[in-house]
Design a protein around this motif. Structure first.
Motif, PDB file in Angstrom:
ATOM      1  N   VAL A  80       0.933  -1.242  -0.048  1.00 50.41           N
ATOM      2  CA  VAL A  80      -0.018   0.014  -0.118  1.00 50.41           C
ATOM      3  C   VAL A  80       1.056   1.335  -0.152  1.00 50.41           C
ATOM      4  O   VAL A  80       1.768   1.424   0.992  1.00 50.41           O
ATOM      5  CB  VAL A  80      -1.019   0.062   1.205  1.00 50.41           C
ATOM      6  N   ILE A  99      11.939   2.887  13.069  1.00 50.01           N
ATOM      7  CA  ILE A  99      11.088   2.139  12.271  1.00 50.01           C
ATOM      8  C   ILE A  99      12.070   1.445  11.054  1.00 50.01           C
ATOM      9  O   ILE A  99      12.837   2.573  10.597  1.00 50.01           O
ATOM     10  CB  ILE A  99      10.049   3.140  11.764  1.00 50.01           C
ATOM     11  N   ILE A 118       8.790   0.695   3.880  1.00 50.59           N
ATOM     12  CA  ILE A 118       8.810   0.445   5.347  1.00 50.59           C
ATOM     13  C   ILE A 118       8.411  -1.212   5.569  1.00 50.59           C
ATOM     14  O   ILE A 118       7.679  -1.940   4.928  1.00 50.59           O
ATOM     15  CB  ILE A 118       7.702   1.089   6.333  1.00 50.59           C
ATOM     16  N   SER A 122       7.408  -3.491  10.863  1.00 45.27           N
ATOM     17  CA  SER A 122       7.215  -2.320  11.570  1.00 45.27           C
ATOM     18  C   SER A 122       5.940  -1.747  11.525  1.00 45.27           C
ATOM     19  O   SER A 122       5.438  -0.830  12.246  1.00 45.27           O
ATOM     20  CB  SER A 122       8.173  -1.164  11.016  1.00 45.27           C
ATOM     21  N   SER A 123       4.926  -2.387  10.589  1.00 47.44           N
ATOM     22  CA  SER A 123       3.536  -1.669  10.388  1.00 47.44           C
ATOM     23  C   SER A 123       2.643  -2.867  10.327  1.00 47.44           C
ATOM     24  O   SER A 123       1.525  -2.843   9.543  1.00 47.44           O
ATOM     25  CB  SER A 123       3.752  -1.085   8.942  1.00 47.44           C
ATOM     26  N   GLY A 124       2.840  -3.784  11.117  1.00 44.93           N
ATOM     27  CA  GLY A 124       1.687  -4.929  11.296  1.00 44.93           C
ATOM     28  C   GLY A 124       1.264  -5.853  10.152  1.00 44.93           C
ATOM     29  O   GLY A 124       0.236  -6.104   9.853  1.00 44.93           O
ATOM     30  N   GLY A 125       2.380  -6.103   9.804  1.00 46.49           N
ATOM     31  CA  GLY A 125       2.267  -7.233   8.422  1.00 46.49           C
ATOM     32  C   GLY A 125       2.038  -6.634   7.055  1.00 46.49           C
ATOM     33  O   GLY A 125       1.725  -7.221   6.060  1.00 46.49           O
ATOM     34  N   VAL A 126       1.897  -5.077   6.935  1.00 46.64           N
ATOM     35  CA  VAL A 126       1.631  -4.601   5.667  1.00 46.64           C
ATOM     36  C   VAL A 126       3.011  -3.763   5.260  1.00 46.64           C
ATOM     37  O   VAL A 126       3.512  -3.412   6.053  1.00 46.64           O
ATOM     38  CB  VAL A 126       0.638  -3.589   6.000  1.00 46.64           C
ATOM     39  N   VAL A 128       4.304  -1.118   3.432  1.00 42.42           N
ATOM     40  CA  VAL A 128       3.970  -0.049   3.332  1.00 42.42           C
ATOM     41  C   VAL A 128       5.091   0.850   2.526  1.00 42.42           C
ATOM     42  O   VAL A 128       6.265   0.905   2.680  1.00 42.42           O
ATOM     43  CB  VAL A 128       3.719   1.238   4.649  1.00 42.42           C
ATOM     44  N   LEU A 130       6.168   4.652   0.730  1.00 36.20           N
ATOM     45  CA  LEU A 130       5.954   6.056   0.737  1.00 36.20           C
ATOM     46  C   LEU A 130       6.491   6.814  -0.267  1.00 36.20           C
ATOM     47  O   LEU A 130       7.599   6.212  -0.767  1.00 36.20           O
ATOM     48  CB  LEU A 130       6.600   6.577   2.157  1.00 36.20           C
TER      49      LEU A 130
ATOM     50  N   ILE B   9      -8.556   0.726   2.918  1.00 35.67           N
ATOM     51  CA  ILE B   9      -8.035  -0.371   2.656  1.00 35.67           C
ATOM     52  C   ILE B   9      -8.459  -1.227   4.249  1.00 35.67           C
ATOM     53  O   ILE B   9      -7.840  -0.431   5.401  1.00 35.67           O
ATOM     54  CB  ILE B   9      -6.196  -0.202   2.622  1.00 35.67           C
ATOM     55  N   SER B  19      -1.284  -2.452  17.408  1.00 37.40           N
ATOM     56  CA  SER B  19      -1.313  -2.145  15.915  1.00 37.40           C
ATOM     57  C   SER B  19      -1.510  -0.457  15.594  1.00 37.40           C
ATOM     58  O   SER B  19      -1.245  -0.124  14.519  1.00 37.40           O
ATOM     59  CB  SER B  19      -2.331  -3.118  15.109  1.00 37.40           C
ATOM     60  N   PHE B  22       1.262   2.687  14.927  1.00 34.78           N
ATOM     61  CA  PHE B  22       1.992   3.023  13.702  1.00 34.78           C
ATOM     62  C   PHE B  22       0.951   3.720  12.991  1.00 34.78           C
ATOM     63  O   PHE B  22       1.556   4.826  12.165  1.00 34.78           O
ATOM     64  CB  PHE B  22       2.104   1.439  13.155  1.00 34.78           C
ATOM     65  N   TRP B  23      -0.126   3.780  12.675  1.00 37.14           N
ATOM     66  CA  TRP B  23      -1.019   4.446  11.906  1.00 37.14           C
ATOM     67  C   TRP B  23      -1.320   5.941  12.567  1.00 37.14           C
ATOM     68  O   TRP B  23      -1.332   6.977  11.868  1.00 37.14           O
ATOM     69  CB  TRP B  23      -2.164   3.695  11.549  1.00 37.14           C
ATOM     70  N   PRO B  75      -1.473 -11.403  10.163  1.00 36.92           N
ATOM     71  CA  PRO B  75      -1.907  -9.857   9.930  1.00 36.92           C
ATOM     72  C   PRO B  75      -1.377  -9.460   8.744  1.00 36.92           C
ATOM     73  O   PRO B  75      -0.483  -9.691   8.074  1.00 36.92           O
ATOM     74  CB  PRO B  75      -1.261  -9.274  11.051  1.00 36.92           C
ATOM     75  N   GLY B  76      -2.396  -8.245   8.202  1.00 33.15           N
ATOM     76  CA  GLY B  76      -1.911  -7.927   6.795  1.00 33.15           C
ATOM     77  C   GLY B  76      -3.218  -7.254   6.090  1.00 33.15           C
ATOM     78  O   GLY B  76      -4.330  -7.384   6.646  1.00 33.15           O
ATOM     79  N   VAL B  77      -3.093  -6.908   4.805  1.00 37.60           N
ATOM     80  CA  VAL B  77      -4.319  -6.476   4.102  1.00 37.60           C
ATOM     81  C   VAL B  77      -5.322  -7.464   3.728  1.00 37.60           C
ATOM     82  O   VAL B  77      -4.810  -8.303   3.150  1.00 37.60           O
ATOM     83  CB  VAL B  77      -3.733  -5.671   2.699  1.00 37.60           C
TER      84      VAL B  77
END
Lengths: 134, 134
Positions: A80, A99, A118, A122-126, A128, A130, B9, B19, B22-23, B75-77
């Motif tokens: 993403v 991160i 990333i 660091s981002s919960g399995g996604v 990422v 930028l 998403i 989780s 991070f966001w 975990p993930g999208v």
């Protein structure tokens, strides 16, 4: 850092010929163009929703990030991407916050964007990405 | 059908407490709120980029769509949601095109949107949600 929006969703596909009709003819998304990104070993096929794009990703070989992803997980969402105002500022901030970024400096992705990734840890399995607009 | 943009998403998470930072604190996305969607057995935690949202999804039990997804894939999208102008028109069109939708009529999702899901078999491995704004 300032996130300006979802830039695109990167989707790993086995081949564009069988995958693209869903996005072009069923969802009727506007086609923006195809582009090879040699650095990432990928042929991209980009569709625009006017609020975020869909980027189909066909690997240029098994020993590429998308090639490995397809072997391990099969077709589906690969990453993403969020647009940022300043990619170098974002990298600096992320490092200060411990991160894990996959490169110290931005590389040039599809459409000339300056990009970094990333690590999913660091981002919960996604995964990422930028990106700063060229 | 007319796609108006990437609405959100959907990201499956083990638990929101670990989780969400991070966001919220790394990417600095604006928090919109938490909401339980009993129909889907999920607690949602929503962040807005102003161009598409991030919806964190914590399952309310193992025997829910997110619970099963976490057991199988981790975990993930989980899905990608596109906003449409008219959900009933979209369902009609999809059925005429032999696209597999997971319900014949829309259900009510987070934030009161009328939603349906397209089976990943029809969309190249991506669980696609379509949503009409309430």
């Amino acid at each position: 850092m300032k996130i300006l929006g979802i830039e695109h969703i990167g989707i790993a596909v086995k081949d564009l010929d069988t995958s693209s009709p869903f996005w072009s003819h069923i969802l009727n998304l506007q086609h923006k163009g195809k582009e090879t990104v040699q650095d990432q070993g990928v042929l991209t096929d980009i569709y625009d929703t006017t609020q975020g794009k869909v980027e189909l990703l066909q690997s240029l070989g098994e020993d590429t990030p998308i090639g490995k992803f397809l072997l391990k997980k099969g077709p589906g969402v690969h990453h993403v991407c969020f647009e940022v105002d300043d990619i170098n500022k974002a990298i600096k901030e992320l490092k200060e916050l411990n991160i894990q970024v996959l490169s110290d400096t931005p590389t040039v992705g599809a459409e000339g964007y300056k990009v970094i990734f990333i690590h999913p840890k660091s981002s919960g399995g996604v995964l990422v990405e930028l990106a700063e607009k060229p």
